[in-house]
Design a protein around this motif. Structure first.
Motif, short mmCIF file in Angstrom:
data_model
loop_
_atom_site.label_atom_id
_atom_site.label_comp_id
_atom_site.label_asym_id
_atom_site.label_seq_id
_atom_site.Cartn_x
_atom_site.Cartn_y
_atom_site.Cartn_z
N ARG A 88 -10.86 -3.47 -0.61
CA ARG A 88 -11.36 -2.38 0.22
C ARG A 88 -11.41 -2.82 1.69
O ARG A 88 -10.81 -3.82 2.05
CB ARG A 88 -12.76 -1.95 -0.25
CG ARG A 88 -12.83 -1.50 -1.70
CD ARG A 88 -14.18 -0.85 -2.00
NE ARG A 88 -14.33 -0.58 -3.43
CZ ARG A 88 -15.00 -1.35 -4.27
NH1 ARG A 88 -15.59 -2.45 -3.84
NH2 ARG A 88 -15.09 -1.03 -5.55
N HIS A 89 -12.08 -2.02 2.51
CA HIS A 89 -12.29 -2.35 3.91
C HIS A 89 -12.79 -3.80 4.01
O HIS A 89 -13.64 -4.19 3.20
CB HIS A 89 -13.32 -1.39 4.51
CG HIS A 89 -13.64 -1.64 5.94
ND1 HIS A 89 -12.83 -1.24 6.96
CD2 HIS A 89 -14.68 -2.30 6.51
CE1 HIS A 89 -13.36 -1.62 8.11
NE2 HIS A 89 -14.49 -2.27 7.86
N PRO A 90 -12.29 -4.62 4.94
CA PRO A 90 -11.59 -4.28 6.18
C PRO A 90 -10.08 -4.15 6.07
O PRO A 90 -9.40 -4.08 7.09
CB PRO A 90 -11.96 -5.45 7.09
CG PRO A 90 -12.05 -6.61 6.16
CD PRO A 90 -12.64 -6.05 4.89
N PHE A 91 -9.53 -4.14 4.86
CA PHE A 91 -8.09 -4.02 4.72
C PHE A 91 -7.67 -2.57 4.96
O PHE A 91 -8.35 -1.63 4.54
CB PHE A 91 -7.66 -4.49 3.33
CG PHE A 91 -7.94 -5.94 3.10
CD1 PHE A 91 -7.03 -6.91 3.49
CD2 PHE A 91 -9.14 -6.35 2.52
CE1 PHE A 91 -7.30 -8.25 3.29
CE2 PHE A 91 -9.41 -7.69 2.33
CZ PHE A 91 -8.49 -8.65 2.72
N GLU A 92 -6.53 -2.39 5.61
CA GLU A 92 -6.08 -1.05 5.97
C GLU A 92 -5.76 -0.22 4.74
O GLU A 92 -5.94 1.00 4.74
CB GLU A 92 -4.85 -1.12 6.88
CG GLU A 92 -5.15 -1.67 8.27
CD GLU A 92 -3.92 -1.64 9.16
OE1 GLU A 92 -2.89 -1.08 8.72
OE2 GLU A 92 -3.99 -2.18 10.27
N ARG A 93 -5.25 -0.87 3.69
CA ARG A 93 -4.85 -0.14 2.50
C ARG A 93 -5.71 -0.56 1.31
O ARG A 93 -5.43 -1.55 0.65
CB ARG A 93 -3.37 -0.42 2.17
CG ARG A 93 -2.40 -0.02 3.26
CD ARG A 93 -0.97 -0.16 2.78
NE ARG A 93 -0.69 -1.50 2.24
CZ ARG A 93 0.43 -1.85 1.63
NH1 ARG A 93 1.38 -0.95 1.45
NH2 ARG A 93 0.62 -3.07 1.18
N PRO A 94 -6.78 0.17 1.03
CA PRO A 94 -7.55 -0.15 -0.17
C PRO A 94 -6.71 0.11 -1.41
O PRO A 94 -5.84 0.99 -1.43
CB PRO A 94 -8.74 0.81 -0.09
CG PRO A 94 -8.27 1.92 0.77
CD PRO A 94 -7.31 1.33 1.74
N GLY A 95 -6.92 -0.67 -2.44
CA GLY A 95 -6.15 -0.50 -3.66
C GLY A 95 -6.64 -1.43 -4.74
O GLY A 95 -7.71 -2.03 -4.64
N GLY A 96 -5.83 -1.55 -5.79
CA GLY A 96 -6.16 -2.43 -6.89
C GLY A 96 -5.47 -3.78 -6.75
O GLY A 96 -4.53 -3.94 -5.97
N LEU A 97 -5.96 -4.75 -7.51
CA LEU A 97 -5.36 -6.08 -7.56
C LEU A 97 -5.35 -6.53 -9.01
O LEU A 97 -6.34 -6.36 -9.72
CB LEU A 97 -6.16 -7.09 -6.74
CG LEU A 97 -6.27 -6.90 -5.23
CD1 LEU A 97 -7.35 -7.82 -4.66
CD2 LEU A 97 -4.93 -7.19 -4.55
N VAL A 98 -4.24 -7.12 -9.45
CA VAL A 98 -4.17 -7.73 -10.78
C VAL A 98 -3.68 -9.15 -10.62
O VAL A 98 -2.69 -9.40 -9.91
CB VAL A 98 -3.23 -6.96 -11.72
CG1 VAL A 98 -3.06 -7.71 -13.03
CG2 VAL A 98 -3.77 -5.57 -12.01
N THR A 99 -4.37 -10.09 -11.26
CA THR A 99 -3.95 -11.48 -11.22
C THR A 99 -3.84 -12.03 -12.63
O THR A 99 -4.46 -11.51 -13.56
CB THR A 99 -4.92 -12.34 -10.39
OG1 THR A 99 -4.36 -13.64 -10.17
CG2 THR A 99 -6.27 -12.48 -11.10
N GLY A 100 -3.01 -13.05 -12.80
CA GLY A 100 -2.81 -13.67 -14.11
C GLY A 100 -3.23 -15.13 -14.09
O GLY A 100 -3.71 -15.66 -13.09
N MET A 101 -3.03 -15.80 -15.24
CA MET A 101 -3.50 -17.18 -15.39
C MET A 101 -2.42 -18.21 -15.10
O MET A 101 -2.53 -19.36 -15.51
CB MET A 101 -4.03 -17.37 -16.81
CG MET A 101 -5.35 -16.67 -17.07
SD MET A 101 -6.75 -17.48 -16.28
CE MET A 101 -7.03 -18.83 -17.42
N GLY A 102 -1.35 -17.83 -14.42
CA GLY A 102 -0.29 -18.77 -14.11
C GLY A 102 -0.71 -19.82 -13.10
O GLY A 102 -1.78 -19.73 -12.49
N LYS A 103 0.15 -20.81 -12.89
CA LYS A 103 -0.20 -21.96 -12.05
C LYS A 103 -0.39 -21.58 -10.58
O LYS A 103 -1.10 -22.28 -9.85
CB LYS A 103 0.86 -23.05 -12.15
CG LYS A 103 2.25 -22.63 -11.69
CD LYS A 103 3.24 -23.77 -11.87
CE LYS A 103 4.65 -23.36 -11.47
NZ LYS A 103 4.76 -22.97 -10.06
N ASP A 104 0.21 -20.46 -10.13
CA ASP A 104 0.09 -20.06 -8.73
C ASP A 104 -0.98 -19.00 -8.51
O ASP A 104 -1.30 -18.70 -7.36
CB ASP A 104 1.43 -19.53 -8.22
CG ASP A 104 2.54 -20.57 -8.27
OD1 ASP A 104 2.24 -21.76 -8.02
OD2 ASP A 104 3.68 -20.19 -8.56
#
Length: 329
Positions: A88-104
């Motif tokens: 959300r704010h302060p980012f210009e484009r609020p949205g979703g995020l998905v992350t996985g369990m990979g090494k990066d």
């Protein structure tokens, strides 16, 4: 529940949710929900797949849009044991995020414009257990007491000052599984076996805790208290190094999520939804009828959302609304 028909019509349900199980939900804003779903596979099918090979879908549900255009989704590949959050704010484009369990720690932004792929910590396996948006910034908390903050699009930084656990034998004993805060100078992170840490604006310090049970969630509540849940569904209350047990849990599973909403603490697990009424954990009621819900939960912007494997419901403090429900052929 409200007797109105669900927000998602049968055609959209078939396109987006049929054959999939919802494993995550988040409130982006009062009019936008994000869901994370994975293809329902049989135990036999699952035995032949790596977790990252299970088809994964992320969807944005627009609660105020017309019925024929109120959901959009994307397919993701290669996300093992995914976790979902919001930006959300302060980012210009609020949205979703998905992350996985990979090494990066590959992380995919979506819903407010999609991509490009971000990496929380290249090569260092952040092992994200939860994404939480606090004061506009999204935090990743993971095994070995790792905390990262998304400071800019594509740029995550490690929170320093917390000794990391590198020993394999210590990974389960050391947090983190959840983080919450009253302010940017009054934060709590919990996990592992009674592993509680507090940030006072200058430094992170380990707090005393009465048990070495596995910790699941932490909520910095509107009543000024901090609530922590542990194995078996036990609920604790306190601050810093002073804690007391409110209710001994008798469950075989941990609470998935806890949130402060409508002046009360709400708790959701795979099997139940409960509210702490100041004396005990009770089934929430509406118009004298019990609300039967469970799964994953979030609350923001005056809206609570609860999602089990097949349905999504919202509560605005006045009305329960069914957003997603299975349609029978």
């Amino acid at each position: 529940m409200n007797s109105m028909k669900s927000v998602i019509n049968q055609s959209a349900w078939k396109d987006v949710f049929q054959g999939f199980e919802i494993v995550g939900v988040a409130v982006r804003d009062r009019d936008t929900l994000q869901t994370l779903a994975r293809k329902a596979v049989t135990p036999d099918e699952g035995s032949h797949l790596l977790d990252g090979q299970i088809p994964t879908r992320i969807a944005s549900i627009f609660l105020s849009d017309p019925e024929d255009d109120n959901v959009g989704y994307q397919e993701l590949e290669g996300f093992a044991y995914p976790r979902m959050g919001v930006s959300r704010h302060p980012f210009e484009r609020p949205g979703g995020l998905v992350t996985g369990m990979g090494k990066d720690g590959n992380t995919w932004p979506f819903g407010g414009g999609s991509g490009p792929m971000e990496m929380i910590c290249p090569g260092d396996r952040p092992a994200t257990q939860r994404l939480r948006c606090l004061f506009g910034f999204t935090y990743s908390v993971g095994l070995g007491r790792k905390i990262f903050r998304r400071n800019a699009v594509g740029h995550w930084t490690r929170i320093e000052g917390i000794p990391m656990s590198r020993d394999e034998d210590e990974l389960q004993a050391a947090g983190f599984t959840d983080i919450d805060a009253f302010s940017e100078t009054d934060m709590y992170a919990v996990g592992g076996h009674g592993d509680v840490w507090h940030f006072n604006g200058r430094e992170w310090r380990q707090m005393g805790f009465p048990t070495n049970e596995q910790l699941a969630t932490v909520t910095c509540a509107g009543d000024g208290n901090v609530y922590i849940t542990s194995e078996g569904g036990t609920l604790w209350v306190g601050q810093q190094s002073t804690w007391r047990e409110l209710e001994k849990g008798g469950s075989s599973v941990l609470w998935n999520d806890t949130r402060w909403f409508d002046g009360k603490l709400w708790l959701a697990s795979d099997y139940q939804l409960r509210v702490w009424n100041g004396r005990e954990l009770v089934v929430p009621e509406h118009d004298g009828k019990p609300i039967l819900a469970s799964g994953h939960m979030d609350a923001h912007d005056g809206l609570l959302v609860v999602a089990d494997l097949w349905s999504v419901s919202t509560f605005d403090g006045q009305t329960w609304r069914k957003v997603v429900e299975p349609f029978k052929d």
